[in-house]
Design an enzyme around this catalytic site. Structure first.
Site, PDB file in Angstrom:
ATOM      1  N   ASP A 195      35.582  42.949  40.724  1.00 24.13           N
ATOM      2  CA  ASP A 195      36.281  43.211  39.567  1.00 24.13           C
ATOM      3  C   ASP A 195      35.415  43.427  38.149  1.00 24.13           C
ATOM      4  OD1 ASP A 195      38.566  43.777  40.814  1.00 24.13           O
ATOM      5  OD2 ASP A 195      38.649  41.311  41.034  1.00 24.13           O
ATOM      6  N   HIS A 245      33.634  33.570  42.794  1.00 26.16           N
ATOM      7  CA  HIS A 245      34.462  34.140  44.007  1.00 26.16           C
ATOM      8  C   HIS A 245      34.641  32.848  44.985  1.00 26.16           C
ATOM      9  CE1 HIS A 245      35.525  36.246  47.513  1.00 26.16           C
ATOM     10  NE2 HIS A 245      36.005  37.214  46.677  1.00 26.16           N
TER      11      HIS A 245
END
Ligand code: CMC
Length: 428
Positions: free
Chosen positions: A374, A317
């Protein structure tokens, strides 16, 4: 007079010094106010991917990527996910406070009433091939929606923009469910005014015309409360995420003066990519292609190979360098669902093996690559029998409130300007 809260830059070619004000936020890193930098120096700042750029000031969402902290309007995501629901979260983002009982009721009723689509919009779905990805249909339908509602919105009129926001939040699940059913060639199910936001969406996805659920061995298999809660949590965790790629697109389109729903449609397109919201679909596709627990090591080796562009989907991320707090909540939810829904699929085993291997591997540890939101949504949505091509539309449903809240904030901000970056020209 020189002040302490300034930042001085020296051009070492000339020895000339330039001083800029440091702007303090309420939390998180301060920002150097560089707005006059080009005028002062004749140079641009160079920052592809905006890794060091604050594109606006905002009071909606706070992230501390080092600590793994996420708050909407100051309230920790853990509190919202466990003690509230998605509608409370929407109300909070839009109104800056959680609703009272009466406000909650009114907001819920308003969304239920606004969930229906103009009959004229139905025809649009038929223009798409049967196998169209629901994200394509969703983005087009939201653009089309702009033509049904007046584009001359008065941003000083709270009633006007509140109505505009409620309308898009309420209609997105209906559009997503219609896009899905069109992709299967099966009849649309209209919203049911008696159902809550999240249950209504699941019903529009799963039901037979007449509102009946499909037949299992013991009769109609109704939607389970645990499924509704799981999906509602996913919506809550996706509701906003400060200046991520799709929100930046929404603000960029807002800056040109285009209709708010067109800005949302652009956000949907940006979200579709697998580096962003499309990762949830890619995670499951990747787990399927890995095929079995024995193959995990081979794929991890590919992810580490600098000559291979293979990436582990659902890992890494831009902002979180410790863990993604949303992923932590979802991992717990996944473990609970394993027990309550009696799940134990091969995909879950492969995912668990990937997680264990990566979290103990120096490549991932040194780059601070952890499972992101996700990684788990794909697994949970599979457990809820939601098809892969609906994973990113589900992200859209959750994120719509964030996009529209950011749109409103942008419009109200007197410092907002058209998004128009410059470039370092390297051509002929
Ligand atoms: N698998 C293997 N290596 C990775 C991965 C990954 N998933 N992600 C980053 N790296 C490596 C990358 O190769 C680079 O290594 P090196 O320093 O040796 O060149 C290093 O880690 C830094 O990566 P980056 O691409 O500079 O990081 P970024 O902040 O620009 O990208 C990201 C962030 C999310 C796009 C990226 O981590 C990624 O592609 N992850 C996989 C896709 C994914 O799961 N996306 C969902 C993000 S969370 C939800 C959302 O935002 O919508």
């Amino acid at each position: 007079m020189r002040q302490d809260n300034t930042f001085t830059l020296t051009d070492n070619r000339t020895g000339k010094k330039y001083e800029y004000a440091i702007k303090e936020g309420s939390r998180g890193p301060a920002a150097v106010d560089m707005r006059t930098f080009f005028k002062d120096t004749g140079m641009f700042s160079y920052d592809p991917g905006y890794t060091s750029t604050a594109s606006c000031s905002s009071s909606i969402t706070f992230i501390d990527g080092e600590k793994g902290e996420l708050r909407y309007r100051g309230i920790p995501i853990e509190t919202l996910a466990t003690e509230h629901n998605y509608l409370d979260t929407c109300y909070l983002l839009l109104n800056e406070t959680l609703p009272t009982d009466n406000e909650r009721l009114q907001f819920d009723l308003e969304l239920r009433h606004r969930a229906f689509l103009h009959e004229g919009l139905r025809n649009l779905f038929n223009a798409f091939p049967d196998n169209a990805h629901p994200m394509a249909t969703l983005s087009a339908a939201v653009t089309a929606l702009a033509s049904f509602y007046d584009e001359h919105l008065d941003i000083c009129d709270e009633a006007e923009y509140t109505e505009m926001a409620s309308r898009i939040i309420a209609k997105i699940p209906t559009i997503a469910a219609f896009a899905y059913r069109h992709s299967l060639g099966i009849p649309f199910i209209q919203p049911d005014i008696d159902l809550s936001f999240t249950k209504n969406f699941l019903t529009m996805m799963r039901a037979y015309p007449g509102g009946k659920m499909h037949l299992g061995p013991l009769g109609h298999e109704d939607i389970k409360e645990v499924e509704v809660r799981a999906l509602d949590t996913i919506f809550t965790l996706h509701a906003d995420h400060e200046q991520n790629a799709s929100t930046t697109v929404v603000r960029g389109v807002a800056s040109t003066g285009a209709h708010p729903y067109v800005a949302i449609a652009s956000g949907i397109s940006a979200l579709w990519g697998r580096a962003h919201g499309g990762a949830n679909e890619s995670v499951i596709a990747q787990l399927e292609s890995i095929g079995s627990v024995e193959n995990v090591e081979k794929f991890i080796a590919r992810a580490k190979d600098p000559n291979d562009d293979f990436r582990l989907m659902g890992f890494g991320h831009r902002v979180y360098k410790n863990f993604d707090p949303r992923a932590k909540i979802l991992k717990k939810l996944q473990d609970e669902l394993k027990v309550t829904l009696g799940l134990n699929s091969e995909l879950m085993e492969i995912a668990a093996k990937i997680e264990e291997t990566a979290l103990n591997d120096d490549y991932f540890i040194s780059r601070k690559l952890y499972p992101n939101v996700d990684f788990y949504t794909g697994i949970i949505l599979t457990a809820l029998k939601i098809p892969k091509n609906m994973f990113t539309p589900i992200f859209v449903i959750g994120r719509t409130v964030g996009w529209i809240t950011q749109w409103i904030e942008f419009k109200k901000d007197p410092e907002s300007k058209i998004a128009r970056p410059r470039q370092l020209y390297t051509g002929k």
